[in-house]
Structures are given as C-alpha cells and as structure tokens.
Design a protein around this motif. Sequence first.
Motif, short mmCIF file in Angstrom:
data_model
loop_
_atom_site.label_atom_id
_atom_site.label_comp_id
_atom_site.label_asym_id
_atom_site.label_seq_id
_atom_site.Cartn_x
_atom_site.Cartn_y
_atom_site.Cartn_z
N LEU A 59 0.87 -1.18 0.00
CA LEU A 59 0.00 0.00 0.00
C LEU A 59 0.90 1.23 0.00
O LEU A 59 1.35 1.67 1.05
CB LEU A 59 -0.91 -0.01 1.24
CG LEU A 59 -1.87 -1.20 1.35
CD1 LEU A 59 -2.56 -1.21 2.71
CD2 LEU A 59 -2.89 -1.18 0.23
N ASP A 64 -4.06 3.08 -3.47
CA ASP A 64 -3.90 1.69 -3.02
C ASP A 64 -4.76 1.42 -1.79
O ASP A 64 -5.41 0.38 -1.69
CB ASP A 64 -2.43 1.39 -2.65
CG ASP A 64 -1.48 1.43 -3.83
OD1 ASP A 64 -1.93 1.30 -4.99
OD2 ASP A 64 -0.27 1.58 -3.59
N TYR A 68 -8.10 -1.03 -1.44
CA TYR A 68 -8.11 -2.13 -0.46
C TYR A 68 -9.38 -2.06 0.40
O TYR A 68 -10.06 -3.05 0.61
CB TYR A 68 -6.86 -2.08 0.42
CG TYR A 68 -6.92 -3.04 1.59
CD1 TYR A 68 -6.88 -4.42 1.39
CD2 TYR A 68 -7.04 -2.58 2.90
CE1 TYR A 68 -6.96 -5.31 2.46
CE2 TYR A 68 -7.11 -3.46 3.97
CZ TYR A 68 -7.07 -4.82 3.74
OH TYR A 68 -7.17 -5.70 4.80
#
Length: 119
Positions: A59, A64, A68
């Motif tokens: 991440l 990112d 997630y």
Amino acid sequence: GYHKEMKAGLQMRLDTLFNGFLDLRKEGLPVEAIPPMGAIYLSARFALNGKRTPAGKPLHTNEDIRMYLLPEAGLAIVPFQAFGMDEESGWFRLSVGAVSLREIEEMLPRLKRALVSIK
C-alpha cells in the motif's frame, strides 16, 4: 420539520462514524479522524502507507488504500488529492450523506477486520 430531522440524522451518523474511528484508534489501529463540523463529511486518516495487504500487495498510495478498503470494508472514501492535497498522507474524506446509521454500524467491524489484517 423535515430539515431539522434530516440534520439530526446526519449528525447522528457522523458521530457514530467518528466514535467508531475513536474506538479503533483506542485499540491501537492506525486510524485517526477529525471531529465533524456540521457537514456531511468526516475527514479520516488510514496510516497504512508502506504496509501490505493480507495478500501481500504493498500500500504505497492513497489510491492503493482506497482500493483495499472498498471491497474489504465496504467503505467508499475519497482521497484528499481530490481536494488539492498532493502528498500520499492516508487522509480521506468520508460522506454520511447516502448511508444509514445501520450501514455505518455494520461497516465498522468490517473496517476493523480489514485494518487488523494489514501487515
């Protein structure tokens, strides 16, 4: 009338979301939030930059982190870059405008699981 009830409902949802973040932080999870100031938004930070998902994906960026948390926690968040902030700081804006109190209450345990499982 309607507007007063609507405002009270929004405030309750914001407070529930904010208090949920405070609880996660008290448990040592890497989140923080700014107390809501009467709008429909909560500003929150997920300090996950440099960590990895359970699947091992790094991440690095706010994008990112967003990608997630969306499937893992069912949490839709807008990175601060959308408002002109450049750095990958983990800061996001969350809106309670289109969600119910129940949806917020059901999301918080999913968010906790998603955060706990980060490496």
